[in-house]
Design a protein around this motif. Structure first.
Motif, short mmCIF file in Angstrom:
data_model
loop_
_atom_site.label_atom_id
_atom_site.label_comp_id
_atom_site.label_asym_id
_atom_site.label_seq_id
_atom_site.Cartn_x
_atom_site.Cartn_y
_atom_site.Cartn_z
N SER A 1 3.05 7.78 16.96
CA SER A 1 3.12 6.33 16.79
C SER A 1 4.44 5.83 17.36
CB SER A 1 3.12 5.98 15.29
OG SER A 1 1.88 6.23 14.73
N THR B 1 6.47 -1.74 16.08
CA THR B 1 5.27 -2.54 16.37
C THR B 1 5.36 -3.90 15.67
OG1 THR B 1 4.05 -0.48 16.57
CG2 THR B 1 2.74 -2.49 16.49
N GLU C 1 4.71 2.72 21.47
CA GLU C 1 4.23 4.11 21.62
C GLU C 1 4.71 4.70 22.95
OE1 GLU C 1 2.70 2.02 19.72
OE2 GLU C 1 2.15 3.23 17.98
N ARG D 1 -3.94 -2.39 14.41
CA ARG D 1 -2.81 -1.87 13.65
C ARG D 1 -3.19 -0.58 12.92
NH1 ARG D 1 1.70 -4.81 13.04
NH2 ARG D 1 2.52 -2.71 12.82
N GLY D 2 -2.27 0.36 12.93
CA GLY D 2 -2.54 1.66 12.32
C GLY D 2 -3.43 2.55 13.19
N GLY D 3 -3.64 2.13 14.44
CA GLY D 3 -4.64 2.78 15.29
C GLY D 3 -4.30 4.17 15.80
N SER D 4 -3.09 4.66 15.56
CA SER D 4 -2.77 6.01 16.03
C SER D 4 -3.63 7.06 15.32
CB SER D 4 -1.30 6.33 15.82
OG SER D 4 -0.51 5.44 16.56
N ASP D 5 -4.00 6.79 14.08
CA ASP D 5 -4.92 7.71 13.37
C ASP D 5 -6.24 7.79 14.12
OD1 ASP D 5 -3.02 7.72 11.32
OD2 ASP D 5 -4.04 6.13 10.20
#
Ligand code: ADP
Ligand code: ASP
Ligand code: MG
Length: 442
Positions: free
Chosen positions: A39, A45, A123, A199-203
């Motif tokens: 991330s 971000t 990122e 948002r939180g999309g790295s997972d």
């Protein structure tokens, strides 16, 4: 090709130079080939979002001030992360390019596509800094640009097959590489522009890569020792859960457990790749394993999703007529607004949505069907577990615990894994605390 594993590190796991060093240690502690997803540094971000907001308002001075402050943060980060002047200078040059880009953007006319470019900088910078740090340590690796393989389709949905088709040839052309580093969150859309997985999309990136490359495991490293039974930001006493089924984890993520991106479970589930939630600060802790089997029966956890809007359509004339619900649903479909909860009575139907973008239009189109009432600031509280509907006394315990709470809607039986309640957001803390005591004795 040898099987690989995915290790994803979130913002706090890379947010300080000493944490980055720890990540370097974790990814080199065994010889299994891996794809490491990073991330942005924690806070970046959010800062990039605020730059976009300032530019949208036409406030270039505010945007420039935010950029300048962020630049200073990265300069300090580089000084602490790296020791050798050659690598420090290399990192400074890399970061300078990104800030030059941000500075140019403040001078040209702003639009949504540019905003996505701004959001991607976090990122891009974190992975490049990490790569320089690995170089300084003499750790062999390859930086894979996520924009070369991570994509979303015309409906802004990622597709495992499309990602696989691009990713596998890249991995195969580097057969000897044991360590790949790539960016979470960022992708290309159907128009080829830079976009993101929300948002939180790295997972989500981690799970998509794990599915596309048929990995042995998808490890999500964060700042807590796994999925807890309740939201640790809201209640005091919570405990980690050892095992969850994909369905349970997906429900918890979708209904607000921030530790996982709302829709990140399906790719891993589709390709049967186990997901592990682990703590960077406490690597020896067992964490949570998410797999096909639920491990145990009964209530596992509670999650809460804020920002919910309840819409009630009252119509004594039309409700019982067939075709009525279809007409209502068509309105939501037209505005691509998903419905989360639904309850019906003889004279009314209530639904909830979490996206207010087209609320005005939706209400206007519902009005011909009856009286429309809208309640803002609602929260969905979901009680999630395996075969929860079969769990003895669940409803009596639930209602007993929630006596003081003005529950507005209840959804039970829609899935075997979930009982959901709608409450006014002002009662969220009280509700989560009462359920923590009533269902878990905490
Ligand atoms: P990262 O930056 O690593 O992606 P996040 O902040 O997105 O980390 O997710 C981790 C945070 O999720 C935790 O610090 C915790 O406050 C929050 N959280 C919310 N609900 C839960 C839950 N049920 N179990 C564990 N953590 C949760
Ligand atoms: N950096 C992105 C965010 O803050 C993606 C992520 O951290 O998962 O939302
Ligand atoms: Mg996260």
């Amino acid at each position: 090709m040898k099987q690989m594993k995915v290790m994803k590190f979130g913002g706090t796991s890379v947010g300080k130079p000493e944490r980055m060093h720890q990540v370097a240690q974790l990814i080199t502690s065994d010889s299994e080939p891996k794809i490491v997803v990073l991330s942005a540094l924690s806070g970046t971000t959010n800062t990039l979002v605020s730059i976009g907001e300032a530019l949208l308002k036409g406030d270039k001075d505010a945007a420039n001030a935010i950029i300048e402050k962020l630049d200073i943060h990265y300069q300090q980060f580089i000084n602490e992360l790296l020791t050798n002047d050659v690598y420090r200078q290399k990192a400074r040059n890399i970061i300078a390019e990104h800030f030059e880009f941000l500075n140019i953007i403040t001078r040209i006319s702003f639009n949504e596509a540019l905003n996505k470019d701004i959001l991607a900088q976090g990122e891009l910078m974190s992975t490049k800094l990490f790569s320089v740090s690995l170089e300084e340590k003499g750790i062999k690796h390859l930086l894979l640009p996520a924009l070369d393989f991570m994509s979303i389709d015309a409906n802004d949905e990622p597709q495992v097959n499309a990602i696989r088709a691009k990713l596998m040839p890249i991995l195969r052309s580097h057969e000897d590489t044991k360590l790949f580093i790539t960016q979470g969150y960022i992708c290309r859309n159907a128009r080829g522009e830079v976009d993101n997985l929300k948002r939180g999309g790295s997972d989500y990136t981690a799970s998509l890569i794990a599915a596309a490359a048929n990995c042995s495991v998808c490890e999500i490293w964060t700042d807590i020792d796994g999925m807890h039974n309740n939201d640790p930001r809201v209640v005091n006493k919570t405990m980690p859960i050892e095992q969850l089924s994909f369905e349970e984890a997906a429900e918890l993520a979708y209904f607000g457990a921030k530790i996982l991106h709302p829709t990140c479970i399906w790719p891993a589930q589709q390709e049967k790749v186990p997901v592990k939630l682990l703590n960077t600060m406490q690597p020896e802790a067992a964490g949570t394993t998410i797999m096909q089997e639920a491990g145990s029966v009964g209530v596992k956890a509670i999650a809460a999703k804020d920002g919910i809007i309840a819409i009630k359509i009252k119509s004594s004339r039309m409700l019982l007529a067939y075709g009525f619900l279809r007409k209502i649903f068509e309105v939501f479909e037209k505005y691509r607004t998903p419905i989360d909860m639904i309850t019906t009575s003889e004279v009314a139907v209530s639904v909830t949505i979490d996206n207010a973008s087209f609320l005005k239009e939706i209400v206007k189109e519902l009005e011909p069907f009856g009286t429309v009432e809208v309640d803002l600031d609602q929260t969905i509280v979901s009680i999630v577990g395996n075969d929860i509907a079969q769990t003895q006394d669940i409803l009596s315990k639930l209602f007993e615990s929630l006596k003081p709470v003005p529950v507005r809607m209840v959804s039970y039986g829609g899935s075997k894994h979930n009982v959901s309640l709608l409450i006014p957001s002002a009662h969220k803390q009280q509700t989560l605390q009462l359920l923590n005591t009533g269902l878990f004795g905490l």
